[in-house]
Design a protein around this motif. Structure first.
Motif, PDB file in Angstrom:
ATOM      1  N   LEU A  90       0.806  -1.216   0.000  1.00 26.90           N
ATOM      2  CA  LEU A  90       0.000   0.000   0.000  1.00 26.90           C
ATOM      3  C   LEU A  90       0.841   1.268   0.000  1.00 26.90           C
ATOM      4  O   LEU A  90       0.584   2.205  -0.772  1.00 26.90           O
ATOM      5  N   VAL A  91       1.852   1.325   0.858  1.00 21.94           N
ATOM      6  CA  VAL A  91       2.685   2.525   0.946  1.00 21.94           C
ATOM      7  C   VAL A  91       3.511   2.707  -0.320  1.00 21.94           C
ATOM      8  O   VAL A  91       3.669   3.822  -0.827  1.00 21.94           O
ATOM      9  N   SER A  92       4.036   1.604  -0.869  1.00 27.34           N
ATOM     10  CA  SER A  92       4.859   1.709  -2.077  1.00 27.34           C
ATOM     11  C   SER A  92       4.042   2.171  -3.280  1.00 27.34           C
ATOM     12  O   SER A  92       4.511   2.969  -4.092  1.00 27.34           O
ATOM     13  N   SER A  93       2.806   1.660  -3.396  1.00 27.78           N
ATOM     14  CA  SER A  93       1.996   1.995  -4.572  1.00 27.78           C
ATOM     15  C   SER A  93       1.321   3.352  -4.429  1.00 27.78           C
ATOM     16  O   SER A  93       1.708   4.330  -5.082  1.00 27.78           O
ATOM     17  N   THR A  94       0.334   3.437  -3.523  1.00 31.39           N
ATOM     18  CA  THR A  94      -0.421   4.693  -3.392  1.00 31.39           C
ATOM     19  C   THR A  94       0.381   5.774  -2.679  1.00 31.39           C
ATOM     20  O   THR A  94       0.377   6.938  -3.095  1.00 31.39           O
ATOM     21  N   GLY A  95       1.073   5.404  -1.598  1.00 28.35           N
ATOM     22  CA  GLY A  95       1.817   6.400  -0.837  1.00 28.35           C
ATOM     23  C   GLY A  95       3.171   6.733  -1.427  1.00 28.35           C
ATOM     24  O   GLY A  95       3.852   7.642  -0.948  1.00 28.35           O
ATOM     25  N   GLY A  96       3.580   6.015  -2.466  1.00 26.40           N
ATOM     26  CA  GLY A  96       4.887   6.252  -3.073  1.00 26.40           C
ATOM     27  C   GLY A  96       4.793   6.658  -4.525  1.00 26.40           C
ATOM     28  O   GLY A  96       4.821   7.843  -4.867  1.00 26.40           O
ATOM     29  N   THR A  97       4.621   5.664  -5.406  1.00 27.49           N
ATOM     30  CA  THR A  97       4.631   5.939  -6.840  1.00 27.49           C
ATOM     31  C   THR A  97       3.466   6.823  -7.268  1.00 27.49           C
ATOM     32  O   THR A  97       3.651   7.777  -8.036  1.00 27.49           O
ATOM     33  N   THR A  98       2.256   6.507  -6.801  1.00 29.37           N
ATOM     34  CA  THR A  98       1.092   7.330  -7.168  1.00 29.37           C
ATOM     35  C   THR A  98       1.264   8.762  -6.684  1.00 29.37           C
ATOM     36  O   THR A  98       0.971   9.723  -7.409  1.00 29.37           O
ATOM     37  N   LEU A  99       1.745   8.925  -5.478  1.00 26.63           N
ATOM     38  CA  LEU A  99       1.958  10.270  -4.918  1.00 26.63           C
ATOM     39  C   LEU A  99       2.977  11.047  -5.761  1.00 26.63           C
ATOM     40  O   LEU A  99       2.762  12.218  -6.093  1.00 26.63           O
ATOM     41  N   ASN A 100       4.067  10.403  -6.126  1.00 23.66           N
ATOM     42  CA  ASN A 100       5.100  11.080  -6.903  1.00 23.66           C
ATOM     43  C   ASN A 100       4.626  11.434  -8.313  1.00 23.66           C
ATOM     44  O   ASN A 100       4.992  12.476  -8.856  1.00 23.66           O
ATOM     45  N   ASN A 101       3.801  10.562  -8.908  1.00 22.20           N
ATOM     46  CA  ASN A 101       3.332  10.809 -10.271  1.00 22.20           C
ATOM     47  C   ASN A 101       2.279  11.909 -10.346  1.00 22.20           C
ATOM     48  O   ASN A 101       2.218  12.657 -11.322  1.00 22.20           O
ATOM     49  N   THR A 102       1.422  11.975  -9.317  1.00 20.25           N
ATOM     50  CA  THR A 102       0.296  12.916  -9.369  1.00 20.25           C
ATOM     51  C   THR A 102       0.536  14.186  -8.577  1.00 20.25           C
ATOM     52  O   THR A 102      -0.085  15.216  -8.855  1.00 20.25           O
ATOM     53  N   GLY A 103       1.387  14.133  -7.567  1.00 18.36           N
ATOM     54  CA  GLY A 103       1.589  15.282  -6.697  1.00 18.36           C
ATOM     55  C   GLY A 103       0.467  15.489  -5.706  1.00 18.36           C
ATOM     56  O   GLY A 103       0.472  16.482  -4.963  1.00 18.36           O
ATOM     57  N   GLN A 104      -0.486  14.557  -5.650  1.00 22.46           N
ATOM     58  CA  GLN A 104      -1.620  14.662  -4.714  1.00 22.46           C
ATOM     59  C   GLN A 104      -1.198  14.083  -3.359  1.00 22.46           C
ATOM     60  O   GLN A 104      -1.693  13.040  -2.932  1.00 22.46           O
ATOM     61  N   ALA A 105      -0.302  14.775  -2.683  1.00 24.39           N
ATOM     62  CA  ALA A 105       0.288  14.231  -1.448  1.00 24.39           C
ATOM     63  C   ALA A 105      -0.740  14.072  -0.344  1.00 24.39           C
ATOM     64  O   ALA A 105      -0.803  13.029   0.316  1.00 24.39           O
ATOM     65  N   ILE A 106      -1.554  15.111  -0.121  1.00 26.07           N
ATOM     66  CA  ILE A 106      -2.517  15.062   0.978  1.00 26.07           C
ATOM     67  C   ILE A 106      -3.522  13.936   0.762  1.00 26.07           C
ATOM     68  O   ILE A 106      -3.815  13.148   1.675  1.00 26.07           O
ATOM     69  N   GLU A 107      -4.052  13.835  -0.450  1.00 28.04           N
ATOM     70  CA  GLU A 107      -5.048  12.813  -0.738  1.00 28.04           C
ATOM     71  C   GLU A 107      -4.463  11.405  -0.609  1.00 28.04           C
ATOM     72  O   GLU A 107      -5.086  10.508  -0.021  1.00 28.04           O
ATOM     73  N   CYS A 108      -3.265  11.204  -1.169  1.00 30.95           N
ATOM     74  CA  CYS A 108      -2.642   9.876  -1.117  1.00 30.95           C
ATOM     75  C   CYS A 108      -2.347   9.453   0.318  1.00 30.95           C
ATOM     76  O   CYS A 108      -2.605   8.300   0.698  1.00 30.95           O
ATOM     77  N   ILE A 109      -1.824  10.372   1.110  1.00 28.34           N
ATOM     78  CA  ILE A 109      -1.517  10.033   2.501  1.00 28.34           C
ATOM     79  C   ILE A 109      -2.791   9.794   3.296  1.00 28.34           C
ATOM     80  O   ILE A 109      -2.851   8.899   4.151  1.00 28.34           O
ATOM     81  N   LEU A 110      -3.849  10.553   3.009  1.00 31.51           N
ATOM     82  CA  LEU A 110      -5.131  10.327   3.681  1.00 31.51           C
ATOM     83  C   LEU A 110      -5.672   8.939   3.345  1.00 31.51           C
ATOM     84  O   LEU A 110      -6.204   8.232   4.222  1.00 31.51           O
ATOM     85  N   ILE A 111      -5.543   8.533   2.081  1.00 30.49           N
ATOM     86  CA  ILE A 111      -6.009   7.204   1.679  1.00 30.49           C
ATOM     87  C   ILE A 111      -5.237   6.122   2.411  1.00 30.49           C
ATOM     88  O   ILE A 111      -5.812   5.157   2.935  1.00 30.49           O
ATOM     89  N   VAL A 112      -3.913   6.277   2.468  1.00 27.65           N
ATOM     90  CA  VAL A 112      -3.075   5.277   3.136  1.00 27.65           C
ATOM     91  C   VAL A 112      -3.399   5.215   4.633  1.00 27.65           C
ATOM     92  O   VAL A 112      -3.583   4.131   5.205  1.00 27.65           O
ATOM     93  N   MET A 113      -3.496   6.381   5.277  1.00 29.31           N
ATOM     94  CA  MET A 113      -3.802   6.418   6.709  1.00 29.31           C
ATOM     95  C   MET A 113      -5.162   5.805   6.998  1.00 29.31           C
ATOM     96  O   MET A 113      -5.332   5.022   7.942  1.00 29.31           O
ATOM     97  N   GLY A 114      -6.157   6.164   6.193  1.00 30.49           N
ATOM     98  CA  GLY A 114      -7.498   5.630   6.405  1.00 30.49           C
ATOM     99  C   GLY A 114      -7.555   4.132   6.226  1.00 30.49           C
ATOM    100  O   GLY A 114      -8.239   3.428   6.980  1.00 30.49           O
TER     101      GLY A 114
END
Length: 382
Positions: free
Chosen positions: A334-358
């Motif tokens: 989860l962290v590698s995909s959404t919290g890592g690569t997806t975050l870096n590709n989209t720049g949606q840091a707040i949303e990605c981290i919220l998804i991972v935390m939730g």
């Protein structure tokens, strides 16, 4: 309810605290929203429908780089659940064996188990993870892979094993398993409701296991007979294997590291709970003619399980959260995909981290709920 001065003061304090926390979150949210607006950063979760554009080396779900970020999130969730589930099972087995060995009368067994706990527990998990990963990478290359059997090969690319796919019937098998579990739960509840004397509940696990396995097994047999499956074995072709399934080293290294490390904590919990049982219980078992093994597994351990469960629950929660260390060795959880690569590709840091935390919060709450339910059913006197 009679209102008193103390009650009003108590309610006032709670209301004041609630208002203060609400205002704090409102201030932080408003401040963050204004700053994001000034920087011109797009917010929202619409990016989840966009093309991901990156590969994932291991996936339980069919996935390719043309799928969406949402599909990549599902893959990360599935990988996290897989490694967490496997680690919980293996850590529990190892932990119980080591914990019981710690209280053994055999001097060699007791000291070996103690050495395991002291060594593993005092080395950081990330160091053990990197060590296991380096160990797997030091295996021979694919062309010189170790053949464990006719269709199983071990190399620095991972473990190549035969693969059985049920195509579209996988969902039906999973549904059959859920129905069987519900049926087994209902049967157990019906049997226990008829028991009049505490402690005289019949041994149910063979019947419960038969109920759980029967329906999924019938669906699997029907799938095999009807030919709705695909079976392939790995064959060396050039510099890689074709067919079968390759269990990548990242998954195995993370699984073993989490299991071995967490087992050292479970072992100490088991040891402490066993030693908390009064010595008179052991003497009573001896007086009744039981041997040491029967006393341990039929008298001591059942009484020690109840105080074990809350502490082991904390270990299980740590296993789920520590699975995020897969990012260190490149395992796409989860962290590698959404919290890592997806975050870096989209720049949606707040949303990605919220998804991972939730997501981790949901995993932890569900695990705690299941373990608390189990604890309530093994309570003394139930």
């Amino acid at each position: 309810m009679k209102l008193t001065k103390g009650t009003l003061i108590d309610w006032g304090q709670q209301a004041l605290l609630l208002i203060t926390v609400t205002l704090l979150f409102w201030y932080l949210g408003t401040n963050a929203s204004e700053n994001i607006g000034k920087l011109g950063i797009t917010t929202g979760f619409d990016f989840l429908r966009e093309r991901a554009g990156y590969d994932i080396s291991f996936s339980l779900i069919d996935y390719n780089q043309n799928d969406t970020y949402l599909k990549a999130y599902y893959v990360g969730v599935a990988n996290t659940l897989l490694v967490s589930f496997l680690s919980i099972i293996l850590a529990t087995v190892i932990g119980f064996i080591i914990g019981v060995g710690r209280v053994s009368n055999n001097w060699v067994v007791s000291r070996l188990c103690r050495a395991y706990v002291e060594l593993v527990r005092n080395v950081p998990l990330v160091v053990q993870l990197v060590w296991w990963y380096a160990l797997f990478l030091s295996l021979p290359a694919i062309r010189n892979s170790i053949q464990l059997s006719d269709n199983i090969y071990l190399s620095n690319r991972g473990l190549a094993i035969p693969h059985l796919s049920f195509a579209g019937w996988g969902g039906y098998i999973f549904l059959a398993l859920l129905v069987s579990c519900c049926a087994a739960f209902a049967y157990r509840k019906a049997v226990i409701s008829k028991v009049q004397w505490v402690g005289f509940t019949p041994v149910l696990w063979p019947r419960l296991l038969a109920i759980i396995v029967s329906l999924p097994l019938l669906v699997v047999l029907y799938t095999l007979v009807s030919g709705n499956f695909e079976y392939s074995t790995p064959k060396l072709a050039g510099f890689n294997f074709q067919g079968g399934m390759i269990v990548i080293p990242e998954l195995v290294a993370l699984w073993i590291a989490l299991s071995v490390y967490s087992a050292s904590y479970i072992a100490e919990i088991v040891r402490g709970c066993i030693q908390s049982i009064a010595k008179g219980q052991h003497e009573a078992g001896k007086a009744l003619g039981f041997n040491d093994s029967a006393i341990m597994w039929k008298l001591i351990v059942p009484q020690a399980i109840y105080p074990m469960v809350p502490q082991i629950t904390s270990v299980y929660l740590n296993i789920i959260k520590n699975s995020s260390l897969g990012v260190v060795i490149g395992f796409m959880e989860l962290v590698s995909s959404t919290g890592g690569t997806t975050l870096n590709n989209t720049g949606q840091a707040i949303e990605c981290i919220l998804i991972v935390m939730g997501t981790y919060c949901v995993f932890s709450l569900v695990t705690s709920l299941l373990m608390n339910w189990y604890n309530s059913h093994v309570a003394i006197g139930k």
